[in-house]
Design a protein around this motif. Structure first.
Motif, PDB file in Angstrom:
ATOM      1  N   ARG A   6       0.917  -6.677  -5.092  1.00 41.03           N
ATOM      2  CA  ARG A   6       2.362  -6.685  -5.308  1.00 41.03           C
ATOM      3  C   ARG A   6       2.742  -6.077  -6.658  1.00 41.03           C
ATOM      4  O   ARG A   6       3.693  -6.498  -7.303  1.00 41.03           O
ATOM      5  CB  ARG A   6       2.880  -8.114  -5.212  1.00 41.03           C
ATOM      6  CG  ARG A   6       2.594  -8.732  -3.845  1.00 41.03           C
ATOM      7  CD  ARG A   6       3.790  -9.389  -3.265  1.00 41.03           C
ATOM      8  NE  ARG A   6       3.581  -9.720  -1.868  1.00 41.03           N
ATOM      9  CZ  ARG A   6       3.731 -10.929  -1.373  1.00 41.03           C
ATOM     10  NH1 ARG A   6       4.096 -11.920  -2.156  1.00 41.03           N
ATOM     11  NH2 ARG A   6       3.540 -11.149  -0.089  1.00 41.03           N
ATOM     12  N   LYS A   8       3.976  -3.073  -7.428  1.00 40.94           N
ATOM     13  CA  LYS A   8       5.249  -2.353  -7.491  1.00 40.94           C
ATOM     14  C   LYS A   8       6.421  -3.307  -7.736  1.00 40.94           C
ATOM     15  O   LYS A   8       7.282  -3.053  -8.581  1.00 40.94           O
ATOM     16  CB  LYS A   8       5.474  -1.559  -6.208  1.00 40.94           C
ATOM     17  CG  LYS A   8       6.745  -0.741  -6.233  1.00 40.94           C
ATOM     18  CD  LYS A   8       6.909   0.107  -4.988  1.00 40.94           C
ATOM     19  CE  LYS A   8       8.156   0.960  -5.071  1.00 40.94           C
ATOM     20  NZ  LYS A   8       8.301   1.836  -3.912  1.00 40.94           N
ATOM     21  N   GLU A   9       6.447  -4.411  -6.993  1.00 43.43           N
ATOM     22  CA  GLU A   9       7.537  -5.369  -7.126  1.00 43.43           C
ATOM     23  C   GLU A   9       7.595  -5.954  -8.536  1.00 43.43           C
ATOM     24  O   GLU A   9       8.662  -6.038  -9.151  1.00 43.43           O
ATOM     25  CB  GLU A   9       7.398  -6.503  -6.098  1.00 43.43           C
ATOM     26  CG  GLU A   9       7.550  -6.068  -4.651  1.00 43.43           C
ATOM     27  CD  GLU A   9       6.248  -5.593  -4.007  1.00 43.43           C
ATOM     28  OE1 GLU A   9       5.256  -5.313  -4.726  1.00 43.43           O
ATOM     29  OE2 GLU A   9       6.213  -5.496  -2.775  1.00 43.43           O
ATOM     30  N   ARG A  11       6.146  -4.717 -11.309  1.00 40.91           N
ATOM     31  CA  ARG A  11       6.398  -3.645 -12.271  1.00 40.91           C
ATOM     32  C   ARG A  11       7.884  -3.328 -12.346  1.00 40.91           C
ATOM     33  O   ARG A  11       8.461  -3.238 -13.431  1.00 40.91           O
ATOM     34  CB  ARG A  11       5.600  -2.390 -11.889  1.00 40.91           C
ATOM     35  CG  ARG A  11       5.814  -1.203 -12.805  1.00 40.91           C
ATOM     36  CD  ARG A  11       5.050   0.015 -12.341  1.00 40.91           C
ATOM     37  NE  ARG A  11       5.362   0.449 -10.993  1.00 40.91           N
ATOM     38  CZ  ARG A  11       6.469   1.099 -10.635  1.00 40.91           C
ATOM     39  NH1 ARG A  11       7.415   1.368 -11.519  1.00 40.91           N
ATOM     40  NH2 ARG A  11       6.653   1.485  -9.381  1.00 40.91           N
ATOM     41  N   ASN A  12       8.518  -3.184 -11.193  1.00 39.54           N
ATOM     42  CA  ASN A  12       9.960  -2.899 -11.164  1.00 39.54           C
ATOM     43  C   ASN A  12      10.775  -4.042 -11.767  1.00 39.54           C
ATOM     44  O   ASN A  12      11.735  -3.805 -12.498  1.00 39.54           O
ATOM     45  CB  ASN A  12      10.433  -2.616  -9.739  1.00 39.54           C
ATOM     46  CG  ASN A  12      10.016  -1.249  -9.246  1.00 39.54           C
ATOM     47  OD1 ASN A  12       9.831  -0.323 -10.024  1.00 39.54           O
ATOM     48  ND2 ASN A  12       9.847  -1.117  -7.937  1.00 39.54           N
ATOM     49  N   SER A  17       8.008   1.869 -15.719  1.00 37.48           N
ATOM     50  CA  SER A  17       7.729   2.989 -14.818  1.00 37.48           C
ATOM     51  C   SER A  17       6.222   3.028 -14.601  1.00 37.48           C
ATOM     52  O   SER A  17       5.450   2.400 -15.352  1.00 37.48           O
ATOM     53  CB  SER A  17       8.187   4.312 -15.437  1.00 37.48           C
ATOM     54  OG  SER A  17       7.394   4.619 -16.576  1.00 37.48           O
ATOM     55  N   GLN A  18       5.784   3.752 -13.595  1.00 34.96           N
ATOM     56  CA  GLN A  18       4.347   3.916 -13.375  1.00 34.96           C
ATOM     57  C   GLN A  18       3.706   4.599 -14.583  1.00 34.96           C
ATOM     58  O   GLN A  18       2.606   4.233 -14.993  1.00 34.96           O
ATOM     59  CB  GLN A  18       4.079   4.731 -12.113  1.00 34.96           C
ATOM     60  CG  GLN A  18       4.340   3.997 -10.830  1.00 34.96           C
ATOM     61  CD  GLN A  18       4.069   4.860  -9.609  1.00 34.96           C
ATOM     62  OE1 GLN A  18       4.131   6.097  -9.664  1.00 34.96           O
ATOM     63  NE2 GLN A  18       3.773   4.208  -8.493  1.00 34.96           N
ATOM     64  N   GLN A  33      -1.239   4.438  -9.344  1.00 34.29           N
ATOM     65  CA  GLN A  33      -0.646   4.652  -8.027  1.00 34.29           C
ATOM     66  C   GLN A  33      -1.566   4.164  -6.918  1.00 34.29           C
ATOM     67  O   GLN A  33      -1.106   3.569  -5.940  1.00 34.29           O
ATOM     68  CB  GLN A  33      -0.301   6.130  -7.840  1.00 34.29           C
ATOM     69  CG  GLN A  33       0.865   6.573  -8.691  1.00 34.29           C
ATOM     70  CD  GLN A  33       1.095   8.075  -8.664  1.00 34.29           C
ATOM     71  OE1 GLN A  33       0.168   8.857  -8.428  1.00 34.29           O
ATOM     72  NE2 GLN A  33       2.327   8.485  -8.928  1.00 34.29           N
ATOM     73  N   GLU A  36      -1.223   0.450  -6.833  1.00 33.52           N
ATOM     74  CA  GLU A  36       0.105   0.072  -6.351  1.00 33.52           C
ATOM     75  C   GLU A  36       0.280   0.313  -4.858  1.00 33.52           C
ATOM     76  O   GLU A  36       0.918  -0.478  -4.171  1.00 33.52           O
ATOM     77  CB  GLU A  36       1.159   0.858  -7.132  1.00 33.52           C
ATOM     78  CG  GLU A  36       2.548   0.329  -6.931  1.00 33.52           C
ATOM     79  CD  GLU A  36       3.526   0.873  -7.947  1.00 33.52           C
ATOM     80  OE1 GLU A  36       4.393   1.671  -7.539  1.00 33.52           O
ATOM     81  OE2 GLU A  36       3.424   0.502  -9.126  1.00 33.52           O
ATOM     82  N   TYR A  37      -0.292   1.380  -4.341  1.00 36.84           N
ATOM     83  CA  TYR A  37      -0.139   1.712  -2.921  1.00 36.84           C
ATOM     84  C   TYR A  37      -1.222   1.097  -2.050  1.00 36.84           C
ATOM     85  O   TYR A  37      -1.309   1.386  -0.857  1.00 36.84           O
ATOM     86  CB  TYR A  37      -0.104   3.225  -2.732  1.00 36.84           C
ATOM     87  CG  TYR A  37       1.002   3.915  -3.502  1.00 36.84           C
ATOM     88  CD1 TYR A  37       2.259   3.329  -3.652  1.00 36.84           C
ATOM     89  CD2 TYR A  37       0.798   5.152  -4.089  1.00 36.84           C
ATOM     90  CE1 TYR A  37       3.273   3.970  -4.361  1.00 36.84           C
ATOM     91  CE2 TYR A  37       1.807   5.796  -4.798  1.00 36.84           C
ATOM     92  CZ  TYR A  37       3.039   5.191  -4.924  1.00 36.84           C
ATOM     93  OH  TYR A  37       4.036   5.822  -5.628  1.00 36.84           O
TER      94      TYR A  37
END
Length: 103
Positions: A6, A8-9, A11-12, A17-18, A33, A36-37
């Motif tokens: 999780r 991305k959630e 981090r946002n 930012s990435q 990435q 994250e993916y």
């Protein structure tokens, strides 16, 4: 069973930012990435530790176990599992009383 990342959630939610996260982690944007993916084959413990420090979170917030559909149906309900110490067994009161009276 699958483990969902999780990143991305979180981090946002923290406003990173990435690119900023990659810079702070001292790793490539491509590796961030991949994590994250969900394309990373593994995540080293030191990387997890750095992620948690930077994002101010716990490992359990980053990695979440997601059970398979068939796994949920195959498990016994917790209420049907009784530890051996809680099973009904007759108590011999003469033994327990004699222990209490021993000098």
């Amino acid at each position: 069973m699958a483990v969902e990342v999780r990143l991305k959630e979180i981090r946002n939610a923290r406003g990173f930012s990435q690119n900023e996260l990659a810079r702070r982690l001292e790793m490539s944007l491509t590796n961030v990435q991949k994590i994250e993916y969900g394309q990373a084959k593994s995540i080293p413990l030191d990387t997890l530790d750095k992620l948690c420090k930077i994002l101010q979170c716990e490992v359990g917030e980053l990695l979440v176990r997601v059970p398979d559909d068939d796994e949920e149906n195959s498990q016994l309900p917790i209420s049907t599992i009784t530890p051996a110490t809680e099973q009904n067994s007759p108590v011999d009161e003469s033994k327990s009383q004699s222990r209490g009276n021993a000098p």
